[in-house]
Write a protein that holds these residues in place. Structure first.
Motif, PDB file in Angstrom:
ATOM      1  N   HIS A  43     -13.760  35.473   7.520  1.00  0.00           N
ATOM      2  CA  HIS A  43     -12.962  36.650   7.183  1.00  0.00           C
ATOM      3  C   HIS A  43     -13.372  37.864   8.017  1.00  0.00           C
ATOM      4  CE1 HIS A  43     -11.574  34.182   3.914  1.00  0.00           C
ATOM      5  NE2 HIS A  43     -12.812  34.009   3.520  1.00  0.00           N
TER       6      HIS A  43
ATOM      7  N   GLY B  29     -12.178  27.707   4.807  1.00  0.00           N
ATOM      8  CA  GLY B  29     -11.052  28.613   4.668  1.00  0.00           C
ATOM      9  C   GLY B  29      -9.727  28.132   5.233  1.00  0.00           C
ATOM     10  N   SER B  30      -9.619  26.877   5.597  1.00  0.00           N
ATOM     11  CA  SER B  30      -8.365  26.362   6.139  1.00  0.00           C
ATOM     12  C   SER B  30      -7.291  26.304   5.066  1.00  0.00           C
ATOM     13  CB  SER B  30      -8.570  24.956   6.712  1.00  0.00           C
ATOM     14  OG  SER B  30      -7.333  24.428   7.149  1.00  0.00           O
ATOM     15  N   LYS B  31      -6.075  26.549   5.470  1.00  0.00           N
ATOM     16  CA  LYS B  31      -4.957  26.418   4.537  1.00  0.00           C
ATOM     17  C   LYS B  31      -4.440  24.977   4.476  1.00  0.00           C
ATOM     18  CE  LYS B  31      -1.700  28.033   8.025  1.00  0.00           C
ATOM     19  NZ  LYS B  31      -0.872  29.128   8.440  1.00  0.00           N
ATOM     20  N   TYR B  32      -4.971  24.112   5.363  1.00  0.00           N
ATOM     21  CA  TYR B  32      -4.563  22.708   5.391  1.00  0.00           C
ATOM     22  C   TYR B  32      -5.597  21.837   4.688  1.00  0.00           C
ATOM     23  CZ  TYR B  32      -1.362  24.472   8.901  1.00  0.00           C
ATOM     24  OH  TYR B  32      -0.405  25.200   9.557  1.00  0.00           O
ATOM     25  N   ASP B  33      -5.143  20.704   4.154  1.00  0.00           N
ATOM     26  CA  ASP B  33      -6.025  19.812   3.403  1.00  0.00           C
ATOM     27  C   ASP B  33      -6.967  18.995   4.277  1.00  0.00           C
ATOM     28  OD1 ASP B  33      -5.091  20.594   0.918  1.00  0.00           O
ATOM     29  OD2 ASP B  33      -3.485  19.101   0.910  1.00  0.00           O
TER      30      ASP B  33
ATOM     31  N   THR C 275     -10.831  27.769  11.765  1.00  0.00           N
ATOM     32  CA  THR C 275     -11.712  28.544  10.901  1.00  0.00           C
ATOM     33  C   THR C 275     -13.108  28.622  11.508  1.00  0.00           C
ATOM     34  OG1 THR C 275     -12.248  26.587   9.572  1.00  0.00           O
ATOM     35  CG2 THR C 275     -10.439  27.979   8.800  1.00  0.00           C
TER      36      THR C 275
ATOM     37  N   LYS D 263      -2.757  19.125  11.651  1.00  0.00           N
ATOM     38  CA  LYS D 263      -2.486  20.565  11.627  1.00  0.00           C
ATOM     39  C   LYS D 263      -3.838  21.243  11.464  1.00  0.00           C
ATOM     40  CE  LYS D 263       2.106  20.359   9.665  1.00  0.00           C
ATOM     41  NZ  LYS D 263       2.963  20.779   8.551  1.00  0.00           N
ATOM     42  N   CYS D 264      -4.170  22.079  12.417  1.00  0.00           N
ATOM     43  CA  CYS D 264      -5.492  22.690  12.429  1.00  0.00           C
ATOM     44  C   CYS D 264      -5.347  24.201  12.615  1.00  0.00           C
ATOM     45  CB  CYS D 264      -6.290  22.085  13.593  1.00  0.00           C
ATOM     46  SG  CYS D 264      -8.062  22.109  13.381  1.00  0.00           S
ATOM     47  N   ASP D 265      -5.890  24.957  11.696  1.00  0.00           N
ATOM     48  CA  ASP D 265      -5.953  26.411  11.872  1.00  0.00           C
ATOM     49  C   ASP D 265      -7.428  26.758  12.047  1.00  0.00           C
ATOM     50  OD1 ASP D 265      -6.714  25.795   9.291  1.00  0.00           O
ATOM     51  OD2 ASP D 265      -5.734  27.510   8.381  1.00  0.00           O
TER      52      ASP D 265
ATOM     53  N   ARG E 197     -11.181  22.742   4.553  1.00  0.00           N
ATOM     54  CA  ARG E 197     -10.841  23.481   3.336  1.00  0.00           C
ATOM     55  C   ARG E 197     -11.979  24.425   2.938  1.00  0.00           C
ATOM     56  NH1 ARG E 197      -6.089  24.956   1.449  1.00  0.00           N
ATOM     57  NH2 ARG E 197      -5.316  23.672  -0.205  1.00  0.00           N
TER      58      ARG E 197
ATOM     59  N   SER F 154     -11.374  23.204  11.565  1.00  0.00           N
ATOM     60  CA  SER F 154     -11.029  23.811  10.284  1.00  0.00           C
ATOM     61  C   SER F 154     -11.283  22.796   9.187  1.00  0.00           C
ATOM     62  CB  SER F 154      -9.572  24.284  10.261  1.00  0.00           C
ATOM     63  OG  SER F 154      -8.679  23.206  10.330  1.00  0.00           O
TER      64      SER F 154
END
Length: 151
Positions: free
Chosen positions: A46, A105-109, A82, A78-80, A102, A100
């Motif tokens: 963050h 902080g990833s929004k993907y599982d 983190t 799908k990778c964001d 969970r 990334s």
């Protein structure tokens, strides 16, 4: 006859060169990472980056296993980002990879890693071991950062 041989040689050279560039495989990446003597994990917490350096070769090998040059089209990764994994050799960065999970902080599982060697990009799921290590380091660093902020 000379023109045919020259033409055939040129055709073979042109036809084979994109294949070797496009299909960078496990051997290519193993050679690229063979001198890695340090891994640095960076967590994008963050806006507050947390970092951990790893020099134990057994642990480094866990992260090197992620870099295979393969893509599994069935996984639809799908990778964001983190966090980032820096593969270092004598303080030079050999490769950047982004991960990334969970826990970080990833929004993907699905926990994953992505990296590229121009012009190709690659992505795969984290292994169980690398995923656990990343999450453990993140919790440890975040806990330490929270304690430091309270004092």
């Amino acid at each position: 006859m000379k023109n045919v041989s020259l033409g055939l040689a040129l055709f073979t050279l042109v036809a084979c060169s994109p294949v070797s560039q496009k299909n960078k495989g496990k051997k290519y990446f193993a050679d690229l990472l063979k001198d890695v003597d340090k891994i640095q994990l960076k967590f994008f917490n963050h806006g507050d980056t947390l970092a951990e350096s790893i020099t134990d070769q057994t642990e480094i090998d866990i992260y090197k296993e992620l870099i295979t040059g393969k893509r599994d089209p069935k996984q639809k990764i799908k990778c964001d980002s983190t966090g980032e994994i820096l593969f270092l050799s004598k303080k030079d960065v050999i490769l950047h990879a982004w991960f990334s999970s969970r826990a970080t902080g990833s929004k993907y599982d699905k926990a994953c890693v992505t990296y590229s060697v121009e012009p190709e990009s690659y992505g795969s799921a984290l292994t169980v071991r690398s995923g656990q290590d990343i999450d453990d380091y993140y919790y440890k660093l975040r806990s330490t950062a929270n304690r430091m902020a309270q004092h």
